[in-house]
Design a protein around this motif. Structure first.
Motif, short mmCIF file in Angstrom:
data_model
loop_
_atom_site.label_atom_id
_atom_site.label_comp_id
_atom_site.label_asym_id
_atom_site.label_seq_id
_atom_site.Cartn_x
_atom_site.Cartn_y
_atom_site.Cartn_z
N MET A 248 0.77 -1.42 0.45
CA MET A 248 -0.35 0.11 -0.29
C MET A 248 0.60 1.54 -0.06
O MET A 248 0.16 1.77 -0.39
CB MET A 248 -1.27 0.15 1.37
N LEU A 327 -12.13 -1.64 -2.04
CA LEU A 327 -11.32 -2.18 -1.69
C LEU A 327 -12.22 -3.61 -1.36
O LEU A 327 -11.99 -4.97 -0.88
CB LEU A 327 -10.08 -2.38 -0.20
N LEU A 419 -6.08 1.20 4.32
CA LEU A 419 -7.10 1.07 3.87
C LEU A 419 -7.65 1.97 3.95
O LEU A 419 -9.41 2.50 3.47
CB LEU A 419 -7.72 -0.05 4.55
N ASP A 497 -11.64 8.07 -3.77
CA ASP A 497 -11.24 6.61 -2.81
C ASP A 497 -12.18 6.40 -2.70
O ASP A 497 -12.88 5.47 -2.16
CB ASP A 497 -9.82 6.67 -2.43
#
Length: 1095
Positions: A248, A327, A419, A497
């Motif tokens: 990430m 995700l 995340l 996002d």
């Protein structure tokens, strides 16, 4: 109402408009390019620096219409009609004038049309809407509106975002007002801002700001390309990424590398399109504009629709932290599959494998906080604007949080940081200003198209100001709409996002987010093409102006005018911006360059307004110098607000370019405002200097150098100028004067040629100053005029430099030394200082260096300190810097030489001058036989020459009566004059009338010749002359003995005798005094102290 009578005049030849001042081609008068009639309408200095001699009509066309000149009603003016044309001719040319732009349209026509059609100029027919308003809209609206405005609103809040937009738009509006005034003060050719600034502020400012504007346009192309690639990789085809991160934390690096690769490919393709033909760019321009307008309309429609039917874009929150939505599939910790509750994909990502009944998770934050789902677009009527009103700046890596949501503040696992939606850069008000400002640029599009406009002087102000008002309204309302419709966490999410990788502004648009995505992609591509099209032409315009020598190669182009080399350089510089790969880092760079350009547009308008130059008559009346200064101040403030270090770098680049053009570039005379400002400053300074003579501490030699020219108008002794440059070292005033003998009415051309020859020599010898050549019937009168009238006010010369009359002994003509002595008397009467460099051809050039040696000063009489000051000034120059200074003074028998040496050393210490001190004792001695013999030879020679001149005058007096009065104009020597008692050359055959008296006088002259010879042998020298010769011989012996190896000898120059009968003897005394010395500088003070011991 006035009545006019119009008389028709036949025009035998088609009008050519090339010599019209302000023609809208690429300013051939300034660039030095040839065109029909060029040789007759402009004069050139050989460096492409053309000056408009006839700003309206070309001379060759004028001469073709001589039949019209000899009009019965204009007979009084017929001799001047070649330079002052008839009003009818002027008006006919002005009426038929067409201003065709040398822009992209001509290049497109050049590719499509045949040769015959290519030469036909097209009449301008574009109005305000199509010619100015829509092009400005297309250039102002850009990538920032679609990609960054929502993020700016989220970070800065509605209030501060509104302030940012207001500041930037106010700055461009004030600049547009100044630009409108300049653009309506005559025709603005292609080149836009560069042309306006360079013609208003001069080539130095114009070149510096023009290059900054070029760099800004080039980096704008890079910014648009980066924006297009960001849309392509983030929203259109995310799967096309070449580089992928393994974890990430490496996602940002992989994205930057993808931007670099795809940006380079995109730049290459765009450059190829521009190279192949700009017609494709022009054909797609309307499509790109339509994309921009449709996208903006869809935003407004979507905002209105959101008030009663908000779009469904939910965002998932863990506690008060925003999660990356794409995700996982379900926004919850568990999901129900059949009758079983199982851990969700989100649970497994945070906690690893486990069952829903387990209470344990490695991530403590995930354990203690609930997962909730909120609406990303609450709508206009939701009242979310109250939450988005104030700023919420973040540091790099800080997680986006929603204020008001319940959250337990505990540490979570760093492994799960990817995340969350986090800030990729640290934000602040100043950073956001720099990022937003490029979205308000592009206001020059209308002025660049002035050649295509039907009425440019009305369309440019109206269209530009309306376009800025429209875009400002759109930006301000967009700030309010974004803050009132979109959730704050979504606004702060730069790349969408939280809303499944959707473009944030696209989530608000109607009917689909793809309208914005596709529209913004095409608009950014189009804007990039426009920048790549305009930047090379701007560089080509700068190169063709020939003000920056190393850019000349970029003035070349293809056969149809495409700037190939300029396009290549533009592509390379744009590639540097592509390699930066971050839109947020490139935007502040081009903000600096555009702000600097706008700053100087405002400065140009303010300077022209305050100076009130006669040519400043703009049709746009709604401007004021205070508005221009306010706009200039805002530009400067925005530069330092957005990025102070970028501002310093940009100003440093502009400063270096300015100094380079000033030092190396070609000089241009464009009637710029800085020249007018210099004139005003010079007038103010001169009036201040009139208050009185300068204080002794401020005294420095302000030189008047009297030069001698030969018959070919070449400087005979250029080392006089070399000596002046070494003495001045670029400081103070230097005037170089010369005298031409003749009649001014007939010799004006020779005067101009003489001044040009002197200027060329001054440039070679690096003498900074002025030159003046005067025409008089007698050289000595011309010199007297120069001594009296050179300079202005307080900037007048106080020292005269003149050469020695070499060969005066060998010449029977007394004019050389008579003019010299008369000049010395004039200088003394004017209370000016005098310097006479003897053997000046042996003086060093500026390229020589003395690594040792002495400058010897023989201080015989006090002259105000000139002898002390001159060596000090010479030692400031690199030629004389290594020489040491020695001061000699003469002591008589009754002087205490030891005390004199001590006193002189103390005096020099107080003067802060380092020098060796020596006192030379001269004992009284009898007059030597050598001195007596030298005096006798001097007087015999004088007597013999006097008798020869008398006999010649008597014999040729009759010839003077029949001599032709209209003598040829000759270039007189500086030290020769045309005296009334000196005969002129006579014709071979002269008709003379003899009388008895004349016959007797001639017989007596022939009889008395032997008696005159016997008188010469028996002459006895005058005792006063013997004493003077004794002094000269003794001083010369001492000086030669002590200073024979000195690099330069300075000594007091004795004054000429009060009785003019002894003038020739005075010349002999000076020769004896300086005999045997290689370099001598004779100095006479001006009657005032020039050096002081006080601070």
């Amino acid at each position: 109402m006035p009545h006019f009578t119009v008389v028709p005049v036949e025009d035998s030849a088609p009008s050519a408009y090339d010599s019209l001042e302000g023609i809208n081609w690429v300013d051939y008068q300034d660039t030095g390019q040839g065109y029909p009639g060029h040789g007759d309408t402009v004069s050139s200095d050989g460096h492409g620096n053309h000056k408009e001699d006839s700003p309206f009509l070309s001379s060759n066309e004028s001469t073709s219409k001589k039949n019209d000149y000899y009009d019965k009603n204009l007979a009084l003016f017929e001799e001047e009609l070649d330079i002052r044309p008839k009003v009818s001719h002027l008006l006919s040319r002005l009426v038929n004038y067409t201003n065709v732009t040398q822009g992209a349209k001509e290049h497109e026509e050049a590719e499509n049309a045949d040769a015959s059609r290519r030469n036909i100029p097209k009449s301008p027919n574009m109005g305000t809407l199509m010619g100015v308003y829509l092009p400005c809209l297309q250039n102002i609206f850009g990538v920032i509106l679609f990609l960054r405005l929502t993020w700016i609103v989220g970070m800065a809040g509605v209030v501060q975002s509104f302030l940012i937009v207001l500041m930037c738009c106010a700055c461009t509006m004030l600049t547009a007002i100044s630009m409108s005034a300049i653009a309506t003060n005559g025709v603005v050719p292609a080149g836009g801002a560069y042309f306006m600034i360079s013609r208003s502020l001069g080539p130095e400012f114009g070149g510096a700001v023009g290059l900054c504007f070029y760099l800004g346009t080039t980096f704008a192309a890079a910014m648009y390309i980066l924006g297009a690639i960001e849309i392509f990789l983030k929203y259109l085809v995310p799967q096309s990424a070449i580089f992928h991160s393994t974890d990430m934390h490496g996602a940002d690096g992989a994205m930057l590398n993808n931007m670099r690769v795809y940006g380079t490919i995109c730049l290459s393709m765009m450059a190829l399109v521009v190279f192949v033909g700009v017609k494709y760019v022009n054909k797609l321009a309307s499509l790109f504009l339509a994309c921009v307008l449709i996208s903006i309309v869809s935003i407004y429609v979507g905002a209105v629709m959101s008030s009663f039917n908000p779009p469904d874009f939910s965002i998932c929150m863990l506690g008060n932290r925003t999660l990356v939505r794409d995700l996982f599939d379900t926004c919850g910790k568990t999901v129900v599959e059949g009758n079983n509750t199982v851990p969700s994909q989100l649970w497994r990502m945070f906690c690893g494998s486990g069952n829903a009944t387990s209470l344990h998770c490695d991530d403590e934050y995930f354990n203690q906080n609930n997962v909730t789902e909120i609406q990303g677009i609450p709508g206009l009527s939701s009242g979310v604007i109250s939450d988005n009103m104030w700023s919420n700046y973040l540091d790099k890596g800080q997680i986006l949080e929603k204020v008001g949501l319940a959250s337990v503040d505990v540490h979570g696992s760093m492994e799960n940081f990817g995340l969350y939606v986090s800030a990729d850069i640290a934000t602040s008000f100043t950073l956001l200003v720099g990022i937003f400002f490029p979205s308000s640029t592009g206001i020059m599009a209308g002025s660049n198209r002035s050649g295509d406009l039907k009425d440019a002087q009305r369309s440019i102000p109206v269209g530009t100001i309306l376009a800025i008002a429209t875009t400002s309204l759109v930006y301000m309302t967009s700030v309010v709409l974004f803050g009132g419709c979109i959730e704050g966490a979504v606004l702060r999410d730069k790349f969408g996002d939280a809303v499944s990788k959707n473009l944030v502004v696209g989530t608000l648009s109607w009917p689909s987010p793809w309208v914005i995505v596709v529209g913004s992609f095409f608009s950014t591509v189009g804007a990039g093409l426009q920048s790549l099209t305009g930047a090379p032409r701007l560089l080509q315009a700068i190169a063709k102006d020939n003000i920056i020598p190393f850019l000349r190669v970029f003035g070349h182009s293809k056969a149809n005018g495409e700037p190939t080399w300029a396009l290549l350089l533009t592509g390379l510089i744009a590639e540097l911006g592509i390699l930066i790969a971050s839109l947020d880092m490139v935007a502040p760079i081009l903000s600096m360059f555009f702000l600097m350009c706008y700053l100087f547009v405002n400065l140009a308008c303010a300077v022209q307004t305050l100076l009130r130059t006669p040519n400043w008559r703009p049709r746009f009346k709604y401007y004021h110098w205070a508005l221009s200064f306010l706009g200039m101040s805002m530009c400067l403030a925005l530069m330092f607000i957005s990025s102070w270090y970028y501002a310093i770098v940009a100003m440093g680049i502009a400063g270096m370019i300015y100094k380079y053009i000033e030092y190396q570039g070609a000089e241009k005379e464009w009637g710029d405002g800085i020249r007018g400002l210099s004139l005003s400053a010079a007038r103010y300074a001169l009036l201040r200097l009139e208050a009185g003579p300068p204080h002794t501490k401020n005294w420095r030699p302000q030189l008047l150098v009297l030069l001698k020219l030969d018959e070919d108008l070449h400087v005979k002794y250029p080392r006089l100028l070399t000596f002046a440059s070494q003495l001045k070292a670029g400081k103070g005033l230097t005037i170089v004067g010369s005298v031409i003998q003749g009649n001014f009415l007939d010799s004006y051309g020779e005067t101009q040629a003489a001044e040009q020859a002197i200027k060329n020599m001054m440039e070679i010898e690096r003498v900074k100053g002025f030159c003046q050549a005067v025409v008089t019937s007698k050289v000595r009168e011309g010199i007297a005029h120069l001594i009296q009238s050179c300079g202005l006010g307080g900037m007048k010369h106080n020292t005269v430099v003149m050469g020695w009359p070499y060969g005066w002994r060998q010449s029977e003509d007394p004019r050389a030394w008579k003019t010299f002595i008369n000049t010395v008397r004039c200088i003394t009467a004017a209370h000016l200082a005098l310097m006479v460099p003897k053997n000046v051809s042996f003086y060093p050039s500026n390229h020589e260096r003395f690594i040792d040696g002495h400058i010897d000063v023989w201080w015989i009489v006090h002259d105000g300190g000139m002898l002390m000051l001159l060596p000090f000034l010479l030692k400031q120059h690199k030629v004389w810097r290594k020489c040491k200074m020695r001061i000699f003074t003469v002591a008589q028998m009754d002087d205490n030489s030891i005390q004199m040496k001590k006193d002189l050393a103390t005096f020099l210490y107080q003067l802060r001058i380092e020098a060796e001190v020596e006192v030379v004792e001269m004992h009284d001695s009898d007059i030597s036989a050598y001195t007596y013999e030298r005096t006798l030879m001097m007087e015999q020679r004088s007597q013999m020459l006097r008798q020869m001149r008398l006999s010649n005058t008597e014999r040729e007096r009759e010839a003077q009566l029949v001599k032709d009065r209209h003598s040829m104009i000759r270039m007189g020597s500086l030290y020769s004059d045309e005296e009334e008692d000196v005969p002129e050359p006579v014709p071979d055959k002269i008709q003379m009338t003899w009388t008895m008296e004349k016959c007797e006088a001639e017989r007596r002259n022939r009889t008395n010749a032997p008696e005159n010879f016997r008188e010469l042998i028996s002459i006895k020298p005058d005792q006063s002359n013997v004493r003077r010769m004794h002094t000269a011989v003794k001083l010369n012996e001492v000086i030669v003995n002590r200073s024979h190896d000195a690099r330069l000898v300075l000594l007091n120059m004795p004054g000429p005798p009060r009785n003019t009968d002894g003038d020739e003897n005075y010349m002999e005394f000076l020769e004896v005094l300086t005999e045997g010395l290689e370099r001598v500088l004779l100095v006479r003070g001006g009657g005032r102290e020039v050096i002081t011991i006080y601070s």
